[in-house]
Design an enzyme around this catalytic site. Structure first.
Site, PDB file in Angstrom:
ATOM      1  N   HIS A 228       0.813  -1.204   0.000  1.00  0.00           N
ATOM      2  CA  HIS A 228       0.000   0.000   0.000  1.00  0.00           C
ATOM      3  C   HIS A 228       0.853   1.263   0.000  1.00  0.00           C
ATOM      4  CE1 HIS A 228      -3.833   2.038   0.576  1.00  0.00           C
ATOM      5  NE2 HIS A 228      -3.259   2.803   1.470  1.00  0.00           N
TER       6      HIS A 228
ATOM      7  N   TYR B 105       4.488   0.305  -3.017  1.00  0.00           N
ATOM      8  CA  TYR B 105       4.232  -0.044  -4.424  1.00  0.00           C
ATOM      9  C   TYR B 105       5.321  -0.989  -4.949  1.00  0.00           C
ATOM     10  CZ  TYR B 105       0.732   3.710  -4.778  1.00  0.00           C
ATOM     11  OH  TYR B 105      -0.371   4.512  -4.612  1.00  0.00           O
TER      12      TYR B 105
ATOM     13  N   GLU C 220      -7.849   7.868  -4.553  1.00  0.00           N
ATOM     14  CA  GLU C 220      -7.275   6.825  -3.706  1.00  0.00           C
ATOM     15  C   GLU C 220      -8.332   5.776  -3.391  1.00  0.00           C
ATOM     16  OE1 GLU C 220      -4.767   6.941  -0.600  1.00  0.00           O
ATOM     17  OE2 GLU C 220      -3.199   8.036  -1.650  1.00  0.00           O
TER      18      GLU C 220
ATOM     19  N   HIS D 224     -10.039   2.879  -0.636  1.00  0.00           N
ATOM     20  CA  HIS D 224     -10.231   2.454   0.753  1.00  0.00           C
ATOM     21  C   HIS D 224     -11.059   1.180   0.740  1.00  0.00           C
ATOM     22  CE1 HIS D 224      -9.830   4.344   4.973  1.00  0.00           C
ATOM     23  NE2 HIS D 224      -8.649   4.269   4.403  1.00  0.00           N
ATOM     24  N   ASN D 225     -10.558   0.194  -0.030  1.00  0.00           N
ATOM     25  CA  ASN D 225     -11.327  -1.014  -0.305  1.00  0.00           C
ATOM     26  C   ASN D 225     -11.409  -1.965   0.887  1.00  0.00           C
ATOM     27  OD1 ASN D 225     -11.420   0.050  -2.899  1.00  0.00           O
ATOM     28  ND2 ASN D 225      -9.719  -1.197  -3.634  1.00  0.00           N
ATOM     29  N   HIS D 226     -10.260  -2.334   1.441  1.00  0.00           N
ATOM     30  CA  HIS D 226     -10.261  -3.302   2.530  1.00  0.00           C
ATOM     31  C   HIS D 226     -11.025  -2.789   3.753  1.00  0.00           C
ATOM     32  CE1 HIS D 226      -7.577  -5.583   0.088  1.00  0.00           C
ATOM     33  NE2 HIS D 226      -7.113  -6.347   1.056  1.00  0.00           N
TER      34      HIS D 226
ATOM     35  N   ASP E  14      -5.175  15.024   1.595  1.00  0.00           N
ATOM     36  CA  ASP E  14      -4.134  15.046   0.562  1.00  0.00           C
ATOM     37  C   ASP E  14      -4.182  16.345  -0.233  1.00  0.00           C
ATOM     38  OD1 ASP E  14      -2.938  12.612   1.077  1.00  0.00           O
ATOM     39  OD2 ASP E  14      -4.232  11.485  -0.274  1.00  0.00           O
TER      40      ASP E  14
ATOM     41  N   GLU F  11      -3.291   4.933  12.784  1.00  0.00           N
ATOM     42  CA  GLU F  11      -3.786   5.701  11.641  1.00  0.00           C
ATOM     43  C   GLU F  11      -5.024   6.512  12.030  1.00  0.00           C
ATOM     44  OE1 GLU F  11      -4.157   3.274   8.144  1.00  0.00           O
ATOM     45  OE2 GLU F  11      -2.120   2.481   8.333  1.00  0.00           O
TER      46      GLU F  11
ATOM     47  N   GLN G 203      -7.495   9.365  12.437  1.00  0.00           N
ATOM     48  CA  GLN G 203      -7.771  10.345  11.385  1.00  0.00           C
ATOM     49  C   GLN G 203      -7.647  11.782  11.889  1.00  0.00           C
ATOM     50  OE1 GLN G 203      -8.946   9.174   7.865  1.00  0.00           O
ATOM     51  NE2 GLN G 203      -7.442   7.931   8.926  1.00  0.00           N
TER      52      GLN G 203
END
Length: 722
Positions: free
Chosen positions: A46, A49, A90, A92-94, A114, A309, A311
């Site tokens: 993630h 890369y 970007e 945020h699938n998982h 961002d 992480e 927010q």
């Protein structure tokens, strides 16, 4: 070599034995637990890369108007008048698969940060979503939670959600795709890079207190999911959009202070990533004292603090003499700020806890030292397209397609989002592209996201080219000129040769299409390991694109405008049905060669469109895409509330392909009768085929003797509830 940690610990950090050996060689010893956790986060797929970086080097990233390409929080492109558009998409699938509301909400929050970390004010959000069929209770739970999360965060923050896309397919039943794009504006002289370039500068952590939410979020996004993934719920962050709004306003105010040298959001890998990357970009080091960091939970060790992480947090780097002025800004917005460290000249990140050195690592190894992976690639042999019987009831097919989940109106979804806040939205969601005014100018920005996973599954190269081409067509249909691209590459487990082959060919298609259409890729994201128990998602590259319209008064709508206008099809129709919504409706397997894209033809078509709209020739324009020509015509009728009379459609291809094929490079336009000669001359000039379709007017949609249906009936089908 033997490793000093167990396989289970390495798996939890998404590292392998070879990578552990590389860590030991880079630092000259075995890492302690905190150091290993920091490497695991920054060497995760993630963040690093490590599988895709080599492929991404193919992409064109420069151009005469590019102010900032990949490598920063977001890309930036000059739009004239001393202004730049800043944007990025970007995934945020998982997190969304485990906790859909917070997963989607914090995905929006992260992409907003961002953009305003670059000094830009966010002006628009777009979302690209994929789910399994809604006949499953689990899929409905994910769908409803994600939509609510996007709306909840964007609405409370006060940024309009103006566009995006939504598709359903069984391949997303285990792993939904949640991609969020944000667009912002900034003056050139206020564009900010997150680079700490002077030793002695102070480092402040601003915003929310640090908790345990999101620990290992980056590594969680870098491994495949399984039946135990629900246990990773603590890796999902929790958002607070009201705090983020205060943080945004404070950062934009800070951006006006000369003593502030860098602003960096805390996203994936939290403080470890933010601190390491901004210090390494400036070729400096950083010292951090975790005891100075405010926490919202007891018993948090340095490991928790460095990898959290949580927010709504930002790092601010400033000259020591600017700290008092910065704190006045924080006080004004009632934000808490801790001075947690100092920029150094060591080239290392050093973390202290209770006065002792808890971590001491070289930034070059931590940020750039990950060994790149080069998995094997295989390519699936294409099967011939299925042979289907001729259409017997085209009217029934049209209505069924309009009512199908992938083609019906998205109005029930986007009505849950505020798309008018900030009062700059000229064309909102539901059309080819959104269009926003640039405050203080006569200009507009056109915004879209596009991607057809069925084309990519059949041919990753052609399917990704088609996504770029369609995004550009959507932009030019508004009258805007495409200027730059961001992308989100959502794929399964790249350790499987078929998946890596898909990724490899998709990136090649993206590079070739962007180069041919002269579109720089200025930002993006790669999301891999979208797999659950060996079930991979369909390959899903999503293209985000921004276009510039110099004069908003020249904008072109998507719906029919006037009775008596003549309707034409621009472009060439071919015998191409593979991958189409029509064949999926009939239950045919996804086989064959998808519609191919002539990039040379796309360039001519788009130039012809901009020429025609710029001269005021066209009344409306709408891209022909999913569902084919009849769907595009029906949508234009529904958008404008006017019917269509078509005497009959004949051509060199089958009726099925002409009605419902999805050949690329086609646009439906309407024009006043007196301007038809001008349209014909312009199309001849650009060598674009022109096919007469019919006449606008009435309250019916009529195609020869095949279809005669009222607009009310069309609308009832199109507005089928989810």
């Amino acid at each position: 070599m033997a490793v000093a940690v167990g396989r289970e610990q390495l798996d939890a950090l998404a590292l392998n034995a070879e990578e552990y050996g590389a860590i030991v060689r880079a630092i000259g010893r075995d890492p302690n637990d905190l150091e290993l956790g920091m490497f695991g986060a920054l060497w995760s797929e993630h963040c690093a890369y490590k599988t895709s970086k080599t492929l991404l080097r193919q992409l064109p990233t420069e151009g005469p108007h590019v102010l900032q390409g990949p490598g920063e929080n977001a890309g930036a492109v000059d739009i004239g008048d001393g202004l730049a558009v800043v944007f990025k998409i970007e995934s945020h699938n998982h997190p969304s698969a485990i906790e859909p509301y917070q997963g989607a909400a914090t995905g929006v929050g992260g992409i907003l940060r961002d953009v305003f970390a670059m000094g830009a004010r966010p002006i628009a959000i777009l979302d690209a979503l994929r789910f399994g069929p809604l006949d499953s209770g689990h899929n409905r739970h994910l769908f409803q939670g994600v939509v609510a999360g996007i709306g909840g965060y964007g609405n409370c923050f006060g940024c309009p959600t103006v566009g995006g896309e939504l598709y359903f397919d069984p391949g997303y039943a285990d792993n939904p795709i949640v991609n969020a794009m944000c667009v912002g504006l900034v003056r050139h002289d206020r564009l900010r890079r997150a680079s700490a370039d002077r030793a002695g500068d102070a480092v402040l952590l601003v915003g929310a207190d640090t908790g345990r939410d999101g620990i290992h979020g980056a590594t969680f996004a870098s491994v495949e999911m399984d039946e135990r993934s629900g246990e990773r719920r603590p890796a999902v962050q929790v958002g607070n959009p009201f705090l983020e709004k205060l943080l945004c306003e404070a950062c934009l105010r800070l951006n006006e202070l000369t003593g502030v040298t860098a602003i960096q959001d805390l996203g994936a890998a939290g403080l470890t990533s933010a601190a390491s990357e901004l210090a390494h970009r400036g070729r400096r080091g950083i010292d951090i004292d975790v005891d100075r960091i405010s926490r919202r939970e007891k018993g948090m060790a340095a490991y928790d603090v460095m990898l959290s992480e949580s927010q709504e947090r930002m790092l601010v780097v400033l000259r020591p003499d600017a700290e008092a002025a910065a704190r006045e800004v924080f006080d004004h917005f009632e934000l808490h700020a801790d001075r947690i460290g100092t920029i150094t000249g060591t080239g290392r990140i050093r973390v202290r806890e209770r006065g002792a050195l808890a971590a001491d690592l070289p930034l070059k190894a931590l940020v750039d030292g990950v060994p790149l992976r080069a998995p094997a690639a295989t390519f699936v042999e294409r099967r011939p397209a299925p042979v289907m019987p001729a259409i017997e009831e085209p009217e029934a097919i049209l209505l069924d397609l309009l009512a199908s989940p992938n083609l019906r109106s998205r109005r029930p979804i986007y009505r849950t989002y505020d798309h008018q806040v900030q009062d700059n939205t000229v064309i909102g969601p539901g059309f080819d592209a959104a269009l926003l005014r640039v405050p203080g100018t006569s200009k507009g920005l056109a915004l879209t996201t596009d991607g057809n996973p069925w084309y990519v599954a059949l041919d990753p190269y052609e399917g990704t080219k088609a996504a770029v081409a369609e995004a550009a067509r959507n932009i030019v249909c508004t009258g805007a000129r495409p200027i730059a691209v961001t992308n989100c590459l959502n794929f399964g487990n790249p350790e499987r040769p078929v998946v890596f082959g898909q990724l490899q060919e998709s990136v090649r298609g993206l590079a070739d299409a962007c180069r041919a259409l002269e579109l720089p890729v200025v930002s993006g994201n790669v999301s891999l390991y979208n797999e659950t128990s060996e079930r991979n998602i369909p390959p899903t590259p999503v293209i985000g694109m921004v276009g510039l319209l110099d004069d908003l008064s020249l904008r072109c709508p998507a719906g029919f405008q006037e009775d008596g206008d003549l309707v034409f099809l621009l472009g060439e129709s071919r015998e191409e049905l593979a991958g189409s919504a029509y064949l999926r409706l009939l239950g045919a397997p996804c086989e064959g060669r998808p519609p191919t894209v002539s990039l040379e033809m796309e360039g001519r078509l788009q130039a012809a469109m901009l020429d025609s709209i710029g001269r005021g020739v066209l009344r409306c324009a709408h891209d022909v895409s999913d569902g084919g020509l009849l769907i595009a015509l029906a949508e234009s009728a529904l958008y404008g509330g006017l019917g269509l009379r078509c005497p009959g459609i004949v051509g060199p291809i089958s009726r099925e392909a002409f009605y419902f094929g999805e050949s690329q490079g086609r646009i439906v336009v309407s024009v006043a009768p007196r301007r038809v000669p001008e349209l014909q001359k312009l199309m001849a000039k650009h060598h674009v085929p022109l096919h007469a379709i019919g006449v606008v007017g009435g309250e019916e949609f009529q195609i020869g003797s095949d279809i005669r249906v009222s607009l009310d009936t069309l609308r009832q089908a199109w507005e089928t509830a989810f």
